[in-house]
Design an enzyme around this catalytic site. Structure first.
Site, short mmCIF file in Angstrom:
data_model
loop_
_atom_site.label_atom_id
_atom_site.label_comp_id
_atom_site.label_asym_id
_atom_site.label_seq_id
_atom_site.Cartn_x
_atom_site.Cartn_y
_atom_site.Cartn_z
N ASP A 155 0.83 -1.20 0.00
CA ASP A 155 0.00 0.00 0.00
C ASP A 155 0.86 1.25 0.00
O ASP A 155 2.10 1.18 0.11
CB ASP A 155 -1.04 -0.01 1.12
CG ASP A 155 -0.48 0.24 2.51
OD1 ASP A 155 0.74 0.52 2.63
OD2 ASP A 155 -1.25 0.16 3.48
N ILE A 156 0.18 2.40 -0.18
CA ILE A 156 0.86 3.68 -0.31
C ILE A 156 1.07 4.26 1.08
O ILE A 156 0.12 4.39 1.87
CB ILE A 156 0.04 4.64 -1.19
CG1 ILE A 156 -0.12 4.03 -2.59
CG2 ILE A 156 0.69 6.02 -1.26
CD1 ILE A 156 -1.13 4.75 -3.47
N GLU A 195 -6.10 2.14 -0.48
CA GLU A 195 -4.78 2.35 -1.09
C GLU A 195 -3.96 1.07 -1.12
O GLU A 195 -2.75 1.10 -1.37
CB GLU A 195 -4.01 3.44 -0.32
CG GLU A 195 -3.57 3.07 1.08
CD GLU A 195 -4.59 3.39 2.16
OE1 GLU A 195 -4.16 3.64 3.30
OE2 GLU A 195 -5.81 3.39 1.86
#
Length: 303
Positions: A181-182, A224
């Site tokens: 994920d970001i 995300e």
């Protein structure tokens, strides 16, 4: 970069009340009369709007033919017009602009399959002879593809993973699962706005998609978080690939409305090995993802 990434394996009148984001004649009635737009991302996903009038207005005001209730959409945001040479999207001087296939436009002729971004909503333009068949085909596609990033969604991910786990178990073949994920994504939304967050999600998906092989599956797991299913790939090779993906994202400039956004990702990798249950396999990769976050982010953990 592309070659290096694969070396490891073979083979927009402004409205003061609108929230500002930091980001004629019908020639062919048979075609234009059967055109429509379908909401593929945002409120009322799956809703079809037949383009029955020569002018169809789009905005959050209730007097529009196409009403999209989002605060980053102007009251009279844009309109779709039938002209002698085709169907056009025209912006009404909206606060946040109108986009066709991610390019901001004032007026643009639409082609079958074009994606119209109006604020935080995305509509797909469908034009053709058998509009019902095309519409139902699009509805099916929406069940397996994420509307924003245009990569596969969680539903398809789970189906694909079940199949690959069964196959790899039967033939004793390696299978690796990557969850990533970001980093600090909430801060991106809070600082730059949700349109900027959408831009970052799309850009990350575009970058990674270029380096995922056809036998692999890249999907948006939720929010995300993303996943990559890597058949015929051992954990050590998956780790090499993930490191190169991590460095690629870290070194790529992300810019939205003239502002640079720092983007990094954290990744976790699990090998199937003794995992015979889908959810246990996902949890193993997810646990390593969160270990990467606990250990400082912008890193790879596992297998």
């Amino acid at each position: 970069m592309a070659n290096e990434l694969r070396d490891f394996g073979e083979g927009h009148a402004q409205d003061e009340e609108t929230r500002v984001s930091t980001v004629s004649k019908i020639v062919d009635k048979a075609i234009t009369g059967e055109s429509c737009v379908v909401v593929i991302y945002g409120p009322s996903i799956g809703r079809r709007f037949p383009l029955e009038k020569e002018v169809m207005s789009i905005g959050r005001g209730s007097d529009n033919e196409i009403v999209i209730e989002m605060d980053n959409i102007s009251r009279a945001h844009a309109r779709i017009l039938k002209k002698a040479d085709g169907i056009y999207l025209e912006d009404n001087g909206s606060t946040n602009g109108s986009y066709v296939n991610d390019i901001e436009v004032k007026s643009d002729r639409l082609r079958n399959g074009d994606l119209l971004k109006i604020g935080g909503s995305i509509l797909k333009f469908i034009q053709g002879g058998n509009i019902e068949a095309l519409y139902h085909e699009e509805i099916y596609r929406m069940t397996i593809v994420d509307g924003l990033t245009q990569i596969h969604n969680k539903r398809y991910f789970l189906e694909f993973l079940d199949r690959e786990m069964a196959r790899c178990s039967r033939y004793d073949r390696p299978l690796s699962l990557v969850m990533f994920d970001i980093d600090h994504f909430k801060a991106v939304n809070d600082t730059y706005g949700h349109l900027a967050g959408d831009h970052v999600l799309k850009r990350v998906a575009e970058l990674v998609s270029k380096h995922v092989r056809k036998e692999e599956l890249f999907s948006r797991y939720g929010g995300e978080e993303f996943s990559i299913i890597m058949p015929e790939t051992s954990g050590d090779k998956a780790h090499i690939f993930c490191e190169k993906i991590r460095r690629m994202i870290e070194s790529t400039p992300f810019e939205f409305e003239g502002k640079e956004i720092t983007v990094t990702i954290s990744l976790g990798i699990a090998e199937m090995n003794r995992h015979r249950e889908t959810l246990a396999f996902i949890k193993a990769a997810d646990d390593l993802l969160y270990q990467a976050k606990r250990n400082g982010r912008n890193r790879v953990e596992g297998p």
